[in-house]
Every structure is written in C-alpha cells, then in structure tokens.
Design an enzyme around this catalytic site. Structure first.
Site, short mmCIF file in Angstrom:
data_model
loop_
_atom_site.label_atom_id
_atom_site.label_comp_id
_atom_site.label_asym_id
_atom_site.label_seq_id
_atom_site.Cartn_x
_atom_site.Cartn_y
_atom_site.Cartn_z
N CYS A 58 0.84 -1.21 0.00
CA CYS A 58 0.00 0.00 0.00
C CYS A 58 0.87 1.26 0.00
O CYS A 58 0.53 2.26 -0.66
CB CYS A 58 -0.93 0.01 1.22
C1 BEZ Z 1 0.55 -4.55 1.83
O1 BEZ Z 1 0.09 -3.48 1.51
O2 BEZ Z 1 1.75 -4.76 1.77
C2 BEZ Z 1 -0.33 -5.66 2.29
C3 BEZ Z 1 -1.51 -5.38 2.94
C4 BEZ Z 1 -2.29 -6.43 3.39
C5 BEZ Z 1 -1.90 -7.74 3.16
C6 BEZ Z 1 -0.73 -8.01 2.46
C7 BEZ Z 1 0.07 -6.96 2.02
#
Ligand code: BEZ
Length: 213
Positions: free
Chosen positions: A46
């Site tokens: 994210c």
């Molecule tokens: C991420 O943004 O890295 C992420 C968020 C939730 C689950 C897996 C990865």
C-alpha cells in the site's frame, strides 16, 4: 450495495478524510474520479501504491481526474502513515484518504470480499465519470500491487472513446491506431467521421489513426 456494475451510479456518501470531511459528489465536482481502496495503513505494498499515485498527480490533473483512497483505518492513522509515504516514496501525499473505521463506505462499494479477507478492503479501483457513473472496475488481492500506468491508460481510453466513435485494441496506448466499432458497416464509414481514413483488415476489423493526434 453489492456488485456495483458498469454504468451504475456511484453511490454518494459523507466521510472524514485526511483533508477534512467530504460529501463525495461535492468533492468530485465535474471531475473524473479514481476511487481506490487499500487493505491497511502501515503496510508495504500500500505504501508503494499511494506513493505512486501521489507521484502521478500531474498526470491525473492533465486528464481532469481526482484520486481518492480509502481503507478501514481511521484518519489519524492515515495522517501518521502519510509521512512515511512521503519519506520512503519521494512524493508527499497530495490526495485525500477516507477514514472508514465503521466500514460504511467500503460496504457501499462492495470493497470487502469475505472470502479474501473478512475485515479489510481488497484493492478495488472504481473509475467514475463526471456524471458519477461507474465506468471501469478493477479488483486486486492484497498481495498484488496495482499498475497505475494501466489506470492512466484506461482513463485515456475511456475519455477517447467518449469523445469519438472508436474503440481501443489490445495494449493500446495514447497515439496508437484505434478501431472502428462493428456497429458501423464498412460502406457507411464516412470521411467526415473518420477523416484520417481507415484500413480494413477483415470486414469486422477496421483501424483508423487516433482521431485527436
Ligand atoms: C501490503 O500493503 O503490503 C499488504 C496489505 C495487506 C496484506 C498483504 C500486504
């Protein structure tokens, strides 16, 4: 609301954001909107996505598009995380993130897919036009970061095909030839509508140079 479909009205809502409280329709005004969800603040994928969206601010502006993001975290967490985005991704956050702790907006847009995760939004993307119609929907799982070049490309294609009676072929990008839709018979293709001419590859497959280039 479940299953928002192409052509549906994008639901309106009031919500707190990192830029203050908004009414979605008022905030959108006459612009196109890229409304996208992320699973959670302070997560790596994210962080890269929001950094990229911030870096593309000029590209969104050129196209009359306002980006807005959402997760089920609260606005205070979004604000704390925003400084990490600026620090690690090289561009300060320049669009609002909606705080949706009660999941009201996420549920309105069907962004929680219980068989993927019961508590967090998946990576949804809604491209919404100035009439507040849903024009394109993408859904990615938490483990797969989105391609913002593709989002820009899709916006270019939507705006082009709204302005001209053409369709865009596979992997089209701005400047490439486009397709004359099958609703127009070859004998009815007029110079007025397609002044750059056309190439007939098959009776149903006719290409023409991009009209606005
Ligand atoms: C991420 O943004 O890295 C992420 C968020 C939730 C689950 C897996 C990865």
């Amino acid at each position: 609301m479940a299953h928002l479909r192409l052509g549906d009205d994008a639901p309106n809502f009031n919500a707190p954001t990192t830029d203050g409280d908004i009414n979605f329709y008022d905030w959108a005004g006459d612009n196109w909107v890229v409304f996208f969800s992320h699973p959670a603040d302070f997560t790596p994928v994210c962080t890269t996505e929001l950094g990229r969206a911030a870096a593309l601010n000029g590209e969104f502006q050129k196209r009359g598009v306002k980006p807005i993001c959402i997760s089920v975290d609260n606005v205070e967490d979004h604000k704390a995380w925003a400084s990490d985005i600026g620090e690690t991704q090289g561009t300060a956050l320049n669009f609002p993130i909606i705080g949706d702790e009660d999941k009201k907006v996420a549920e309105l847009y069907d962004m929680i897919h219980p068989n993927a995760a019961t508590t967090h939004t998946v990576r949804s993307v809604f491209i919404i036009d100035p009439k507040k119609k849903v024009r394109l929907v993408l859904t990615y799982p938490a483990s797969v970061g989105r391609n913002f070049d593709e989002i820009l490309r899709a916006i270019d294609a939507l705006q082009l095909t709204d302005a001209y009676n053409v369709a865009t072929p596979v992997d089209w990008k701005d400047g490439d030839d486009v397709i004359i839709p099958p609703s127009i018979k070859t004998q009815d293709i007029s110079e007025k509508d397609y002044p750059k001419g056309f190439t007939e590859i098959k009776p149903y497959l006719r290409t023409t140079p991009q009209p606005n280039k």
